[in-house]
Design an enzyme around this catalytic site. Structure first.
Site, PDB file in Angstrom:
ATOM      1  N   ASP A 229       0.878  -1.162   0.000  1.00  0.00           N
ATOM      2  CA  ASP A 229       0.000   0.000   0.000  1.00  0.00           C
ATOM      3  C   ASP A 229       0.921   1.219   0.000  1.00  0.00           C
ATOM      4  OD1 ASP A 229      -2.058   1.790   0.065  1.00  0.00           O
ATOM      5  OD2 ASP A 229      -3.113   0.859   1.744  1.00  0.00           O
TER       6      ASP A 229
HETATM    7  C1  BGC Z   1      -4.915   3.426   0.046  1.00  0.00           C
HETATM    8  C2  BGC Z   1      -5.036   2.423  -1.090  1.00  0.00           C
HETATM    9  C3  BGC Z   1      -4.884   3.153  -2.407  1.00  0.00           C
HETATM   10  C4  BGC Z   1      -3.559   3.894  -2.411  1.00  0.00           C
HETATM   11  C5  BGC Z   1      -3.334   4.693  -3.686  1.00  0.00           C
HETATM   12  C6  BGC Z   1      -3.654   4.254  -0.053  1.00  0.00           C
HETATM   13  O1  BGC Z   1      -3.641   5.254   0.921  1.00  0.00           O
HETATM   14  O2  BGC Z   1      -4.943   2.750   1.275  1.00  0.00           O
HETATM   15  O3  BGC Z   1      -6.251   1.768  -1.043  1.00  0.00           O
HETATM   16  O4  BGC Z   1      -4.973   2.264  -3.470  1.00  0.00           O
HETATM   17  O5  BGC Z   1      -3.537   4.811  -1.330  1.00  0.00           O
HETATM   18  O6  BGC Z   1      -4.196   5.758  -3.762  1.00  0.00           O
END
Ligand code: BGC
Length: 759
Positions: A229
């Protein structure tokens, strides 16, 4: 490994390899131009595309796209075909925007209704999350676009999501928090998986070898790439060893350098690094070789968004058939800013820059319905003025039906923060109360990503739960309210009466550093139903404008071996006067008494469409897993021999038919016998009891002999029954010293029992 990848690995320098293991920027992988390795782009997900403009300047500015209903809504459709269809549309859109991977589906379990990100997640039940998640993935990937199932794993709270350690026992992980991902891997082979921010039992997911390598890759057979993530990485080298191939987004070169240094120092082997790089290369090559042109027909997708919403809204209550609205449109009053400005999606990474918005007010106009509309409260959804309230109440006096558009503003729920209450803004609750005082036909239409408290539930005539229904929710609402479409959604989560009733009320969200999952496997309806607690609306609940009759429940055989499984069928008839769809649910209850189990667990669902008077047979196939729990002793799934009840119904609290079956386990051994084991432990299990029964009877006879109850009680200070229970609970080790029994004798006996079970 494919030859092309082998060849590239042989040509890449150490620095280039390390570089490939983290992003180039917020959304792209790094290219290696000299070897023709391009940079590819990923995009959020999950309910529409949040694709960065090509200039790459502002990482949060995205191209306009169609916003579809959020996960909380689409899960309520309980419709695998619908989720697949949504996936296909997103796959097409991704192709059009040259996106290699859609960052979704998001399938974490809704442990608490307070989790700020529940709107994105599917269900409190892992079977639902897995089945619908897999359908979505198959849809996207059928268009040759990739997916990233997220967030693996146990990302169940937003409070301190970057650092909190979730303390969860293995059985709970295996039965509740992991199976959704397992089903996605096994049924849909996602191209990538995104690890979660949090730690599980002290180890961050981004460097958790047990999670990413042992379970995901080795046990489940995952073939794709694990990405982090955004910002989840701490120890990059440990991450590579744990199978985290791609760190996202860019790391400013710091972690690339950590990798280089570790290889030079010999603490990371080139093979370990190559393994990670090969997954990145595979992801890039897959995209390059299979990419398709996609058509992004925004108007068509906008129309589809309404259809998906229509299938997803849940009719929670409908007294005296208040809905569909029968009154002439000019006698219908819409109240509440959400009617004009619906909350179509949640805040955070899934927020879509909508192509176009159709509210209920817009859709009513388009349909030529001259409904009256008043605001009722301010545009902030949280405050009001007496003028706005008075206007709404006065208009409600003259209306036949009052439809209040209510729900949670974005300030009440969003990625990055948890809710602290189930309450909606006070002004909205007060407004609903005031309207019910002057009109008996008040219908509430809800916009929220998670359950809310409904202090007015008994006073309103009907409630239509629309969740966060995407950019064309207005069209769906008008079709459903006026009967052009028939509601068919069911809740994929329980609506509790009070926050205090929720399974993890005492431990959520923990002290910031850790959160103890003390409720274990008792999440959602597994908790409420096992405790027979009253709830506001149960899991699986949802009404229709028609009625359904369940009959003729049949099991293909009353007794079977776990590995053979069984087929269950039931006939569903539409007994009302309009066409409708029913979500038929199958639950299994373990009555063997061998292990602590929830009262029942969902093991099958299907959605059937029926014309008035029409009947259809629905068939479910149950396998070993449908009856099994995670046996921590053997480290495997285990369905004990004995009785199980199969229940089929319209919700977890509306069971229409049941059947009893007898399962014979394929494994004789429920656990390893040790000197600490008791005869009682073995007696509770059919196979193990066969082994110990004679010894047990002998042990009882040795103490009780032929004594009558009176004789026994004259000799001992308790009853025969209590003595038998005590014999059952004596561990083998306590026989040491009795009649010359040595510890060696006990160990030999234990070994003999184990061998008999291993055969
Ligand atoms: C989120 C993810 C997301 C990523 C990119 C993160 O903060 O938890 O779900 O895909 O950001 O935006």
């Amino acid at each position: 490994m494919d030859n092309k990848i082998k060849e590239l690995l042989s040509q890449l320098t150490l620095e280039e390899k390390a570089g490939l293991c983290s992003g180039k920027d917020f959304w792209r992988t790094k290219p290696v131009d000299r070897l023709g390795i391009p940079s590819i782009m990923v995009s959020d997900g999950p309910s529409g595309l949040r694709t960065q403009f090509d200039n790459g300047v502002d990482e949060n500015d995205s191209r306009p796209a169609v916003s579809f209903p959020s996960g909380c809504a689409t899960a309520s459709s309980f419709d695998r075909n619908l989720l697949r269809h949504l996936g296909e549309i997103l796959g097409e859109e991704a192709n059009n925007y040259k996106v290699s991977t859609v960052l979704g589906p998001a399938i974490n379990i809704k442990r608490s209704p307070l989790c700020g990100r529940n709107f994105e997640y599917l269900s409190e039940d892992p079977y639902v999350s897995g089945e619908l998640g897999a359908a979505y993935i198959n849809g996207v990937q059928s268009k040759n676009a990739g997916t990233s199932v997220k967030h693996f794993a146990a990302n169940n709270q937003e409070t301190n999501r970057f650092s909190v350690s979730e303390t969860v026992d293995e059985r709970t992980l295996r039965e509740i928090y992991l199976p959704g991902f397992e089903t996605c891997v096994k049924k849909a082979a996602p191209t990538t998986i995104m690890c979660s921010y949090n730690a599980i039992n002290g180890e961050l997911s981004s460097q958790n070898k047990w999670l990413l390598k042992d379970v995901l890759r080795d046990e489940w057979g995952f073939k794709g790439l694990v990405m982090s993530d955004w910002g989840a990485v701490y120890d990059r080298v440990k991450g590579i060893k744990a199978d985290l191939s791609l760190e996202m987004p860019y790391s400013g070169g710091h972690t690339d350098n950590d990798i280089v240094q570790a290889v030079k120092a010999g603490t990371l082997s080139m093979e370990e690094l190559d393994e990670a790089v090969s997954h990145v290369l595979e992801m890039v090559m897959n995209y390059v070789e299979h990419k398709q042109d996609g058509v992004f027909d925004m108007d068509k997708d906008h129309a589809d968004s309404a259809k998906i919403a229509e299938e997803s809204c849940v009719l929670l209550k409908n007294d005296n058939a208040a809905l569909p609205i029968k009154a002439p449109a000019d006698k219908v009053l819409f109240v509440g800013t959400f009617a004009e400005n619906p909350r179509y999606g949640g805040g955070g990474s899934s927020k879509i820059k909508c192509y176009k918005m159709t509210s209920a007010v817009d859709a009513a106009k388009e349909a030529g319905l001259s409904v009256k509309y008043v605001k009722g409260y301010n545009d902030d959804f949280e405050t009001t003025t007496s003028a706005l309230t008075d206007e709404a109440v006065a208009a409600a006096r003259n209306a036949d039906t009052v439809v209040v558009f209510a729900g949670l503003p974005e300030s009440f729920e969003s990625e990055g923060a948890d809710r602290t209450t189930l309450d909606m803004p006070q002004v909205q609750n007060e407004l609903i109360e005031k309207l019910t005082a002057v009109n008996k036909n008040v219908v509430v239409v809800l916009h929220n990503g998670a359950p809310v408290a409904m202090p007015w539930v008994d006073k309103v005539a009907a409630i239509l739960e629309c969740y966060l229904g995407g950019e064309n929710i207005g069209t769906a609402q008008i079709n459903l309210l006026f009967g052009k479409a028939n509601p068919s959604g069911k809740l994929a989560e329980t609506f509790p009466l009070r926050l205090e009733d929720t399974p993890c009320y005492l431990t959520y969200p923990g002290n910031g550093r850790t959160c103890i999952y003390s409720e274990g496997i008792f999440v959602g309806y597994r908790w409420y139903d096992s405790r027979k607690m009253p709830v506001l609306f149960p899991f699986g609940h949802g009404l229709s404008y028609t009625t359904f009759e369940y009959s003729n429940l049949k099991v293909s055989k009353p007794a079977f071996k776990d590995t053979d499984g069984v087929e269950v069928s039931i006939t569903i008839k539409n007994t009302g006067s309009v066409e409708g769809k029913e979500v038929v649910q199958l639950y299994v209850s373990d009555k063997t008494g061998v292990e602590v189990r929830p009262e029942k667990e969902l093991k099958g669902f299907d959605k059937v469409s029926l014309k008035p008077g029409e009947s259809k047979k629905v068939t479910f196939k149950l396998d070993r897993r449908s009856f099994a729990y995670w046996n921590t002793d053997t480290g495997d799934w285990y369905a004990p021999s004995g009785k199980y009840i199969i229940s089929v119904g319209a919700s977890s609290r509306d069971i229409r038919a049941t059947a009893e079956v007898d399962v014979t386990s394929s494994s004789k051994k429920a656990f390893t016998i040790t000197p600490q084991t008791t005869m009682g432990d073995m007696l509770r299990n059919r196979e193990m009891s066969a082994l110990i029964k004679d010894d047990f009877e002998k042990a009882c006879y040795a103490v009780i002999g032929d004594m009558t109850d009176e004789e026994f009680e004259a000799k001992f200070p308790f009853t025969k029954g209590a003595m038998i229970e005590m014999i059952k609970s004596n561990p083998f080790r306590s026989n040491r010293g009795r009649n010359g029994v040595t510890m060696e004798d006990i160990l030999n006996q234990v070994e003999k029992y184990n061998q008999a079970l291993d055969k």
